[in-house]
Design a protein around this motif. Structure first.
Motif, mmCIF file in Angstrom:
data_model
loop_
_atom_site.group_PDB
_atom_site.id
_atom_site.type_symbol
_atom_site.label_atom_id
_atom_site.label_comp_id
_atom_site.label_asym_id
_atom_site.label_seq_id
_atom_site.Cartn_x
_atom_site.Cartn_y
_atom_site.Cartn_z
ATOM 1 N N ILE A 1 0.873 -1.166 0.000
ATOM 2 C CA ILE A 1 0.000 0.000 0.000
ATOM 3 C C ILE A 1 0.916 1.223 0.000
ATOM 4 C CG2 ILE A 1 -1.964 1.140 1.098
ATOM 5 C CD1 ILE A 1 -2.428 -1.864 0.360
ATOM 6 N N PHE A 2 0.877 1.998 -1.065
ATOM 7 C CA PHE A 2 1.746 3.181 -1.172
ATOM 8 C C PHE A 2 1.141 4.366 -0.430
ATOM 9 C CE2 PHE A 2 2.511 7.179 -3.580
ATOM 10 C CZ PHE A 2 3.842 7.365 -3.224
ATOM 11 N N MET A 3 -0.152 4.571 -0.599
ATOM 12 C CA MET A 3 -0.787 5.753 -0.025
ATOM 13 C C MET A 3 -2.269 5.479 0.226
ATOM 14 S SD MET A 3 -1.098 9.583 -1.751
ATOM 15 C CE MET A 3 0.677 9.915 -1.694
ATOM 16 N N THR A 4 -2.777 6.060 1.302
ATOM 17 C CA THR A 4 -4.213 6.046 1.582
ATOM 18 C C THR A 4 -4.670 7.477 1.816
ATOM 19 O OG1 THR A 4 -4.016 3.861 2.620
ATOM 20 C CG2 THR A 4 -6.032 5.097 3.044
ATOM 21 N N ILE A 5 -5.720 7.867 1.107
ATOM 22 C CA ILE A 5 -6.271 9.212 1.216
ATOM 23 C C ILE A 5 -7.680 9.115 1.792
ATOM 24 C CG2 ILE A 5 -7.024 11.249 -0.090
ATOM 25 C CD1 ILE A 5 -4.758 10.622 -2.093
ATOM 26 N N VAL A 6 -7.935 9.863 2.861
ATOM 27 C CA VAL A 6 -9.249 9.868 3.512
ATOM 28 C C VAL A 6 -9.798 11.284 3.487
ATOM 29 C CG1 VAL A 6 -10.536 9.360 5.623
ATOM 30 C CG2 VAL A 6 -8.532 7.981 5.036
ATOM 31 N N ASN A 7 -10.954 11.461 2.859
ATOM 32 C CA ASN A 7 -11.590 12.780 2.783
ATOM 33 C C ASN A 7 -10.606 13.848 2.277
ATOM 34 O OD1 ASN A 7 -13.988 11.675 3.922
ATOM 35 N ND2 ASN A 7 -13.105 11.910 5.963
ATOM 36 N N GLY A 8 -9.808 13.468 1.282
ATOM 37 C CA GLY A 8 -8.881 14.411 0.654
ATOM 38 C C GLY A 8 -7.547 14.571 1.352
ATOM 39 N N ASN A 9 -7.382 13.964 2.519
ATOM 40 C CA ASN A 9 -6.128 14.084 3.263
ATOM 41 C C ASN A 9 -5.264 12.846 3.087
ATOM 42 O OD1 ASN A 9 -6.720 16.611 4.833
ATOM 43 N ND2 ASN A 9 -8.423 15.352 5.548
ATOM 44 N N ILE A 10 -3.965 13.045 2.824
ATOM 45 C CA ILE A 10 -3.040 11.910 2.777
ATOM 46 C C ILE A 10 -2.866 11.404 4.202
ATOM 47 C CG2 ILE A 10 -0.690 11.160 2.262
ATOM 48 C CD1 ILE A 10 -0.607 13.267 0.044
ATOM 49 N N ALA A 11 -3.407 10.215 4.469
ATOM 50 C CA ALA A 11 -3.422 9.669 5.823
ATOM 51 C C ALA A 11 -2.300 8.668 6.060
ATOM 52 C CB ALA A 11 -4.772 9.007 6.093
ATOM 53 N N PHE A 12 -1.811 8.072 4.969
ATOM 54 C CA PHE A 12 -0.755 7.060 5.062
ATOM 55 C C PHE A 12 0.053 7.130 3.780
ATOM 56 C CE2 PHE A 12 0.789 2.789 4.028
ATOM 57 C CZ PHE A 12 1.428 2.415 5.197
ATOM 58 N N GLN A 13 1.379 7.089 3.907
ATOM 59 C CA GLN A 13 2.240 7.126 2.724
ATOM 60 C C GLN A 13 3.583 6.480 3.032
ATOM 61 O OE1 GLN A 13 2.888 11.047 1.081
ATOM 62 N NE2 GLN A 13 4.068 10.317 -0.652
ATOM 63 N N ASP A 14 4.021 5.600 2.131
ATOM 64 C CA ASP A 14 5.346 4.990 2.238
ATOM 65 C C ASP A 14 5.613 4.383 3.612
ATOM 66 O OD1 ASP A 14 6.422 5.137 -0.287
ATOM 67 O OD2 ASP A 14 7.201 7.159 -0.016
ATOM 68 N N GLY A 15 4.630 3.654 4.133
ATOM 69 C CA GLY A 15 4.818 2.954 5.397
ATOM 70 C C GLY A 15 4.609 3.779 6.643
ATOM 71 N N MET A 16 4.255 5.050 6.484
ATOM 72 C CA MET A 16 4.106 5.933 7.637
ATOM 73 C C MET A 16 2.701 6.512 7.702
ATOM 74 S SD MET A 16 7.087 5.884 9.123
ATOM 75 C CE MET A 16 6.985 7.297 10.217
ATOM 76 N N VAL A 17 2.114 6.481 8.905
ATOM 77 C CA VAL A 17 0.836 7.155 9.135
ATOM 78 C C VAL A 17 1.110 8.637 9.325
ATOM 79 C CG1 VAL A 17 -1.165 7.314 10.669
ATOM 80 C CG2 VAL A 17 -0.123 5.082 10.194
ATOM 81 N N SER A 18 0.326 9.468 8.670
ATOM 82 C CA SER A 18 0.513 10.915 8.768
ATOM 83 C C SER A 18 0.222 11.406 10.193
ATOM 84 C CB SER A 18 -0.400 11.646 7.785
ATOM 85 O OG SER A 18 -0.147 11.205 6.466
ATOM 86 N N LYS A 19 0.908 12.453 10.590
ATOM 87 C CA LYS A 19 0.718 13.021 11.919
ATOM 88 C C LYS A 19 -0.409 14.048 11.892
ATOM 89 C CE LYS A 19 5.516 12.319 13.373
ATOM 90 N NZ LYS A 19 6.778 12.979 13.811
ATOM 91 N N ASN A 20 -1.026 14.251 13.059
ATOM 92 C CA ASN A 20 -2.074 15.260 13.236
ATOM 93 C C ASN A 20 -3.213 15.102 12.238
ATOM 94 O OD1 ASN A 20 -0.496 16.539 15.301
ATOM 95 N ND2 ASN A 20 0.749 17.465 13.679
ATOM 96 N N LEU A 21 -3.629 13.858 12.050
ATOM 97 C CA LEU A 21 -4.728 13.589 11.124
ATOM 98 C C LEU A 21 -6.050 14.124 11.663
ATOM 99 C CD1 LEU A 21 -4.116 9.917 9.950
ATOM 100 C CD2 LEU A 21 -4.169 11.952 8.506
ATOM 101 N N PRO A 22 -6.881 14.701 10.799
ATOM 102 C CA PRO A 22 -8.239 15.026 11.241
ATOM 103 C C PRO A 22 -9.031 13.745 11.460
ATOM 104 C CG PRO A 22 -8.016 15.394 8.876
ATOM 105 C CD PRO A 22 -6.642 15.047 9.390
ATOM 106 N N PHE A 23 -10.055 13.818 12.272
ATOM 107 C CA PHE A 23 -10.883 12.634 12.492
ATOM 108 C C PHE A 23 -11.721 12.339 11.256
ATOM 109 C CE2 PHE A 23 -10.390 14.275 16.941
ATOM 110 C CZ PHE A 23 -9.573 13.237 17.377
ATOM 111 N N GLY A 24 -12.083 11.072 11.110
ATOM 112 C CA GLY A 24 -12.932 10.684 9.998
ATOM 113 C C GLY A 24 -14.343 11.216 10.161
ATOM 114 N N MET A 25 -15.169 10.930 9.167
ATOM 115 C CA MET A 25 -16.542 11.415 9.160
ATOM 116 C C MET A 25 -17.517 10.269 9.390
ATOM 117 S SD MET A 25 -16.211 13.847 5.780
ATOM 118 C CE MET A 25 -17.889 14.488 5.902
ATOM 119 N N GLN A 26 -18.651 10.581 9.994
ATOM 120 C CA GLN A 26 -19.723 9.593 10.096
ATOM 121 C C GLN A 26 -20.274 9.335 8.705
ATOM 122 O OE1 GLN A 26 -22.683 10.300 13.130
ATOM 123 N NE2 GLN A 26 -24.227 9.072 12.068
ATOM 124 N N ILE A 27 -20.372 8.058 8.336
ATOM 125 C CA ILE A 27 -20.869 7.687 7.020
ATOM 126 C C ILE A 27 -22.358 8.004 6.926
ATOM 127 C CG2 ILE A 27 -21.282 5.723 5.472
ATOM 128 C CD1 ILE A 27 -18.706 4.475 6.757
#
Length: 444
Positions: free
Chosen positions: A414-440
Motif C-alpha cells: 500500500i503506497f498511499m491512503t487518502i481519507v476525505n482528501g487528506n493523505i493519511a498514510f504514505q510509504d509505510g508511515m501514518v501521517s501526523k495530526n490527522l483530522p478525524f474521519g466522518m460519520q458515514i
C-alpha cells in the motif's frame, strides 16, 4: 487552485482500468481527466501506480468500549489506513453491548473524537430488544447485526419467536453470523469425550462444521424470504451454503452474501502451523470449501469481501484451544491478501474493487463513497503492485501487536491512503495530526 493533484495514476473503477489524473479540492474529488495541469498546493506523481476507491470494510471489531485491552477505535482505524481501508462498519459485541439506540449514539460520539477513518456502526440484536430495533434510525445505523451463533458479549439470538420478529420488523438490513449453536455444542461434547484435553485447533473446523453453518444460514434465508426482509449473510465458509444464494447485482437482490479474506486464503491444513492464531468463527474449513467460495464470488453469488477484523491479545491466543478466543486481526493486511490472489490469477483488479468498495456502497446505500467519481469524497487507496511487503513486528499497527502473516512477504504494498482528501498514510508511515474521519451517511 486545487489542494492535491495525483498525476499519472492507473485507475481501477467501475469495471475499467485507465490512465488518469485526479484533482482534489477540500474533501472531494473535483476533477478526473487524462491530464490536469493546474495550480495545486500539492502534486504527487504516481508513476502508474494503481488507484482504487478506499476500501469500505463492513465487518470489523474494534473492541471499544469495554474491551480496549484488545483494540481501540483509534489504533484499529489507524491500522486500517495502512491497509487502504478508508471506511468501516463496526460490530455491537462490545461492553456494554450496542443493543440500544442510546448505546449506538454513544459509539458514534466516541468515534467522532477517535477514528481516523470514516465510520458507522451496526445496531445489535438480542432475544429481547425488538422494541429498540423497531425504533432504529435507518440513516444512522449501518445494519442490524444478529448473532445466530455464539458471540462475545452474550448476544446469541436463539429464540425462534425473537428471530421471527427481527426479520418481520427490522427497518435495517439484517446482517447475520450464521452457526447453529446446538450443533456446535453437540460436536464439542463428542470431541471432548473422544480427545479430552487433546482437543486442538486442528479439530476446530470439525466442531464448527459445515452442517452447523448450513442449518443456520438456511434458517436466515428462509426467514428473509418469509418476510421479504433485507438480509446480508456475513463470512460464509462452506461449499454447501452456496446453493442458498443467487447470482446478480448487489443492489438488485434482497438476499446478499459475503466472504472474508482469511476464508479465501487459508484452509484447514494451516491449523498445524498457526493453531489458535487462525481460530475463528465460523471456522476456516477445507480446500474444497475455499475454492467454492472463490467460485461463488466470481459468479456474483457472493457480493462483498470483508475482513471480520477481530483482535485478541497474544496472551489470550496462547491459551489452550478450548480457552482461546476466536478471531484474528486482518484490517491492515486484507487488501494485500487479495492482491496476492490477483498475482496468482485468482482475482482480477476489477473484481477486488467491486467487492471491497462498489458493492458495499450499493448494498448499504452509502452516500458519496465507494467510487472514484467527481463530486464524491476523496477516499482512495494507491497500490505499488510490484513492491513486496514483508510483515514484521515493526510494521504491525494493531494494538494486539501480532498477525498470522508475520514473516510473510506480500507481493504488493500500500503506497498511499487518502481519507476525505487528506493523505493519511504514505510509504509505510501514518501521517501526523490527522483530522478525524466522518460519520458515514446513507441514501435511504
Amino acid at each position: 487552485m486545487y489542494d492535491l493533484i495525483l498525476k499519472n495514476g492507473t485507475l481501477i473503477n467501475e469495471g475499467q482500468i485507465f490512465e488518469s489524473d485526479i484533482a482534489i479540492k477540500g474533501n472531494r474529488i473535483e476533477k478526473i481527466a487524462s491530464s490536469i495541469d493546474a495550480e495545486s498546493k500539492s502534486i504527487v506523481d504516481l508513476n502508474g501506480k494503481y488507484v482504487i476507491p478506499g476500501l469500505i470494510d463492513d465487518q470489523v471489531h474494534f473492541r471499544e468500549p469495554g474491551l480496549t485491552h484488545k483494540g481501540e477505535i483509534a489504533t484499529e482505524s489507524t491500522a486500517g489506513l495502512a491497509g487502504g481501508v478508508t471506511s468501516y462498519f463496526e460490530m455491537p459485541n462490545v461492553n456494554p453491548t450496542t443493543t440500544t439506540n442510546e448505546n449506538l449514539t454513544k459509539k458514534f460520539q466516541l468515534a467522532s473524537t477517535k477514528s481516523v477513518s470514516n465510520y458507522s456502526f451496526h445496531l445489535g440484536a438480542s432475544n429481547t430488544n425488538i422494541e429498540e430495533i423497531k425504533k432504529a434510525d435507518i440513516h444512522q445505523a449501518a445494519g442490524l447485526k444478529v448473532f445466530m451463533g455464539a458471540s462475545t458479549g452474550h448476544m446469541l439470538v436463539d429464540d425462534l419467536d425473537a428471530l421471527d420478529d427481527i426479520f418481520h420488523y427490522s427497518p435495517l438490513i439484517v446482517v447475520t453470523h450464521c452457526e447453529d449453536q446446538k450443533t456446535v455444542e453437540r460436536n464439542e461434547q463428542l470431541f471432548h469425550e473422544k480427545y479430552g484435553e487433546g482437543v486442538s485447533p486442528e479439530h476446530h473446523h470439525l466442531i464448527r462444521d459445515v452442517e452447523s453453518c448450513y442449518i443456520s444460514s438456511s434458517l436466515a434465508v428462509g426467514l428473509a424470504k418469509k418476510y421479504d426482509a433485507d438480509l446480508h449473510v456475513f463470512h460464509l465458509t462452506t461449499e454447501k451454503e452456496m446453493e442458498l444464494f443467487s447470482a446478480g447485482e448487489a443492489d438488485q437482490k434482497k438476499i446478499t452474501a459475503e466472504v472474508c479474506v482469511h476464508h479465501m486464503y487459508f484452509n484447514n491444513s494451516y491449523y498445524a502451523e498457526l493453531g489458535n492464531q487462525i481460530k475463528c468463527n465460523p471456522s476456516i474449513k477445507q480446500e474444497s470449501d475455499r475454492q467454492a467460495l472463490i467460485k461463488a464470488l466470481l459468479e456474483n453469488k457472493i457480493d462483498i469481501i470483508a475482513t471480520d477484523h477481530a483482535p485478541h491479545t497474544w496472551e489470550e491466543k496462547s491459551r489452550a484451544y478450548i480457552e482461546a478466543p476466536a478471531g484474528l486481526p486482518l484490517v491492515q493486511h486484507g487488501l494485500q491478501i487479495l492482491m496476492d490472489l490477483y498475482h496468482q490469477d485468482v482475482l482480477s483488479l476489477e473484481t477486488i474493487v467491486e467487492k471491497t468498495s462498489h458493492n458495499i456502497a450499493k448494498r448499504f446505500q452509502v452516500k458519496d463513497r465507494g467510487y472514484i467519481r467527481e463530486g464524491y469524497y476523496a477516499d482512495l487507496a494507491i497500490l505499488d503492485h510490484e513492491k513486496p511487503y514483508e510483515v514484521s513486528k515493526d510494521n504491525i499497527l494493531y494494538k494486539c501487536g501480532w498477525s498470522p502473516f508475520e514473516g510473510h512477504s506480500f507481493k504488493s504494498s500500500i503506497f498511499m491512503t487518502i481519507v476525505n482528501g487528506n493523505i493519511a498514510f504514505q510509504d509505510g508511515m501514518v501521517s501526523k495530526n490527522l483530522p478525524f474521519g466522518m460519520q458515514i451517511e446513507f441514501d435511504r
